[in-house]
Motif scaffolding. Structure first.
Motif, PDB file in Angstrom:
ATOM      1  N   UNK A  26      27.910   8.683 -34.737  1.00 48.27           N
ATOM      2  CA  UNK A  26      28.806   8.631 -35.164  1.00 48.27           C
ATOM      3  C   UNK A  26      29.775   8.189 -34.457  1.00 48.27           C
ATOM      4  N   UNK A  27      31.324   8.524 -34.970  1.00 50.04           N
ATOM      5  CA  UNK A  27      32.773   8.345 -34.524  1.00 50.04           C
ATOM      6  C   UNK A  27      32.877   9.344 -33.598  1.00 50.04           C
ATOM      7  N   UNK A  28      33.480   9.538 -32.339  1.00 51.38           N
ATOM      8  CA  UNK A  28      33.640  11.414 -31.640  1.00 51.38           C
ATOM      9  C   UNK A  28      34.982  11.404 -31.767  1.00 51.38           C
ATOM     10  N   UNK A  29      35.989   9.821 -32.014  1.00 52.37           N
ATOM     11  CA  UNK A  29      37.177   9.946 -31.515  1.00 52.37           C
ATOM     12  C   UNK A  29      38.191   9.007 -32.544  1.00 52.37           C
ATOM     13  N   UNK A  30      38.997   9.076 -33.335  1.00 58.72           N
ATOM     14  CA  UNK A  30      39.398   7.815 -34.242  1.00 58.72           C
ATOM     15  C   UNK A  30      41.053   8.199 -33.771  1.00 58.72           C
ATOM     16  N   UNK A  31      40.637   6.501 -32.393  1.00 56.91           N
ATOM     17  CA  UNK A  31      42.022   6.624 -32.138  1.00 56.91           C
ATOM     18  C   UNK A  31      43.426   6.492 -32.739  1.00 56.91           C
ATOM     19  N   UNK A  67      30.315  14.700 -23.010  1.00 50.85           N
ATOM     20  CA  UNK A  67      31.906  15.200 -23.877  1.00 50.85           C
ATOM     21  C   UNK A  67      31.148  15.799 -25.333  1.00 50.85           C
ATOM     22  N   UNK A  68      30.429  15.149 -25.907  1.00 48.59           N
ATOM     23  CA  UNK A  68      29.887  15.111 -27.061  1.00 48.59           C
ATOM     24  C   UNK A  68      29.077  15.416 -27.353  1.00 48.59           C
ATOM     25  N   UNK A  69      28.238  15.719 -26.322  1.00 47.00           N
ATOM     26  CA  UNK A  69      26.697  16.081 -27.031  1.00 47.00           C
ATOM     27  C   UNK A  69      26.753  17.951 -27.888  1.00 47.00           C
ATOM     28  N   UNK A  70      25.122  17.177 -28.196  1.00 45.37           N
ATOM     29  CA  UNK A  70      25.689  18.918 -29.012  1.00 45.37           C
ATOM     30  C   UNK A  70      25.543  20.044 -28.140  1.00 45.37           C
ATOM     31  N   UNK A  71      25.239  20.180 -27.198  1.00 47.11           N
ATOM     32  CA  UNK A  71      25.385  21.733 -26.126  1.00 47.11           C
ATOM     33  C   UNK A  71      26.610  21.679 -25.409  1.00 47.11           C
ATOM     34  N   UNK A  72      27.464  20.144 -25.179  1.00 47.33           N
ATOM     35  CA  UNK A  72      28.595  20.879 -25.003  1.00 47.33           C
ATOM     36  C   UNK A  72      29.362  21.246 -25.188  1.00 47.33           C
ATOM     37  N   UNK A  73      29.991  21.761 -24.984  1.00 51.11           N
ATOM     38  CA  UNK A  73      31.204  22.861 -25.391  1.00 51.11           C
ATOM     39  C   UNK A  73      32.457  22.209 -26.430  1.00 51.11           C
ATOM     40  N   UNK A  74      32.841  21.112 -26.328  1.00 50.16           N
ATOM     41  CA  UNK A  74      33.763  20.445 -26.786  1.00 50.16           C
ATOM     42  C   UNK A  74      35.121  20.664 -27.049  1.00 50.16           C
ATOM     43  N   UNK A  75      35.468  21.458 -25.374  1.00 48.94           N
ATOM     44  CA  UNK A  75      36.889  21.941 -25.523  1.00 48.94           C
ATOM     45  C   UNK A  75      37.163  20.923 -25.236  1.00 48.94           C
ATOM     46  N   UNK A  76      38.473  20.724 -24.663  1.00 47.56           N
ATOM     47  CA  UNK A  76      39.322  19.971 -23.828  1.00 47.56           C
ATOM     48  C   UNK A  76      39.680  20.577 -23.107  1.00 47.56           C
ATOM     49  N   UNK A  77      38.883  20.465 -21.995  1.00 47.80           N
ATOM     50  CA  UNK A  77      39.712  20.837 -20.941  1.00 47.80           C
ATOM     51  C   UNK A  77      38.731  20.154 -19.790  1.00 47.80           C
ATOM     52  N   UNK A  78      39.142  19.612 -18.531  1.00 47.69           N
ATOM     53  CA  UNK A  78      38.112  18.758 -17.462  1.00 47.69           C
ATOM     54  C   UNK A  78      38.377  17.686 -17.821  1.00 47.69           C
ATOM     55  N   UNK A  79      37.571  17.369 -17.848  1.00 47.76           N
ATOM     56  CA  UNK A  79      37.387  15.702 -17.051  1.00 47.76           C
ATOM     57  C   UNK A  79      37.231  15.174 -19.533  1.00 47.76           C
ATOM     58  N   UNK A  80      36.665  16.274 -20.271  1.00 47.85           N
ATOM     59  CA  UNK A  80      36.945  15.898 -21.472  1.00 47.85           C
ATOM     60  C   UNK A  80      38.224  15.648 -21.743  1.00 47.85           C
ATOM     61  N   UNK A  81      38.728  16.900 -21.696  1.00 44.14           N
ATOM     62  CA  UNK A  81      40.953  16.834 -21.471  1.00 44.14           C
ATOM     63  C   UNK A  81      41.070  15.376 -20.671  1.00 44.14           C
ATOM     64  N   UNK A  82      40.663  14.846 -19.606  1.00 48.35           N
ATOM     65  CA  UNK A  82      41.248  13.579 -19.150  1.00 48.35           C
ATOM     66  C   UNK A  82      40.902  12.705 -20.179  1.00 48.35           C
ATOM     67  N   UNK A  83      39.535  12.085 -20.791  1.00 51.44           N
ATOM     68  CA  UNK A  83      39.833  11.357 -21.091  1.00 51.44           C
ATOM     69  C   UNK A  83      39.659  11.369 -22.456  1.00 51.44           C
ATOM     70  N   UNK A  84      40.133  12.345 -23.039  1.00 52.78           N
ATOM     71  CA  UNK A  84      40.972  12.186 -24.305  1.00 52.78           C
ATOM     72  C   UNK A  84      42.353  12.214 -24.632  1.00 52.78           C
ATOM     73  N   UNK A  85      42.620  12.461 -23.702  1.00 50.83           N
ATOM     74  CA  UNK A  85      44.227  12.494 -23.146  1.00 50.83           C
ATOM     75  C   UNK A  85      44.102  10.327 -23.224  1.00 50.83           C
ATOM     76  N   UNK A  86      43.977  10.040 -22.299  1.00 51.13           N
ATOM     77  CA  UNK A  86      43.490   8.473 -21.727  1.00 51.13           C
ATOM     78  C   UNK A  86      43.242   8.114 -23.777  1.00 51.13           C
ATOM     79  N   UNK A  87      42.360   8.128 -24.251  1.00 51.04           N
ATOM     80  CA  UNK A  87      41.638   7.442 -25.407  1.00 51.04           C
ATOM     81  C   UNK A  87      43.038   7.619 -26.325  1.00 51.04           C
ATOM     82  N   UNK A  88      43.596   8.936 -26.998  1.00 52.63           N
ATOM     83  CA  UNK A  88      44.416   8.877 -27.969  1.00 52.63           C
ATOM     84  C   UNK A  88      45.567   8.329 -27.511  1.00 52.63           C
TER      85      UNK A  88
END
Length: 187
Positions: A26-31, A67-88
């Protein structure tokens, strides 16, 4: 295009509901909207996101939504935070489709490899939900192992293969991109 309209279209086209996956599809980030220019990649990584920014794309479609697999914590920290920041910051939406992009009968990884090596009379194997992820079929004429490896090498690099039994000639082939070594027993 509206981000949710693209999500609905991809869900229907890729037959998302037919797969039982360990990743949401699905969609993971709505930019932002409207969606105007997209970019695709295998994995959601920083170089892909940077390429989207450079090319002024405002949506990305990936096979592996790291960063969005079912088992990933989905917390916006570390590399996921970096990705989300740039995406948004750049208004980029992200869509991820895992097994549906492996198993799609015409555009899936397995179907495209089967086309490239000349596999005919195909059927599916490795069922996931009500859909098949893998592709099994035969060549119209047997070819040598060397010829088959050359065909595979022209399409993917490095070639990953397993020739189970048989001799010097190849006619029946099963393809499953990703990791599915135990699935050969289904054939």
């Amino acid at each position: 295009m509206d981000p949710y309209k693209l999500e609905r279209y991809l869900a229907e086209f890729l037959q998302v509901s037919a797969y039982q996956d360990h990743s949401p599809n699905k969609m993971f980030v709505e930019g932002g909207q409207p969606l105007k220019r997209g970019i695709t990649g295998v994995s959601l990584n920083l170089p892909l996101i940077e390429a989207a920014v450079e090319r002024k794309a405002n949506f990305i479609i990936v096979h592996h939504p790291h960063g969005f697999w079912n088992e990933d914590p989905k917390l916006p920290i570390g590399s996921l935070a970096t990705k989300l920041r740039l995406l948004i910051q750049n208004g980029i939406s992200v869509y991820g489709y895992h097994l549906p992009l492996d198993g799609h009968p015409t555009l899936g990884n397995n179907a495209l490899l089967a086309d490239a090596i000349g596999l005919r009379e195909r059927s599916g194997f490795l069922k996931s939900g009500s859909a098949f992820v893998g592709c099994y079929g035969s060549l119209s004429t047997p070819v040598s192992v060397t010829t088959m490896l050359e065909r595979i090498s022209k399409t993917i690099a490095p070639p990953l293969f397993h020739f189970a039994g048989g001799g010097e000639m190849v006619q029946k082939i099963a393809i499953c991109s990703g990791g599915a070594p135990n699935s050969v027993q289904e054939l």
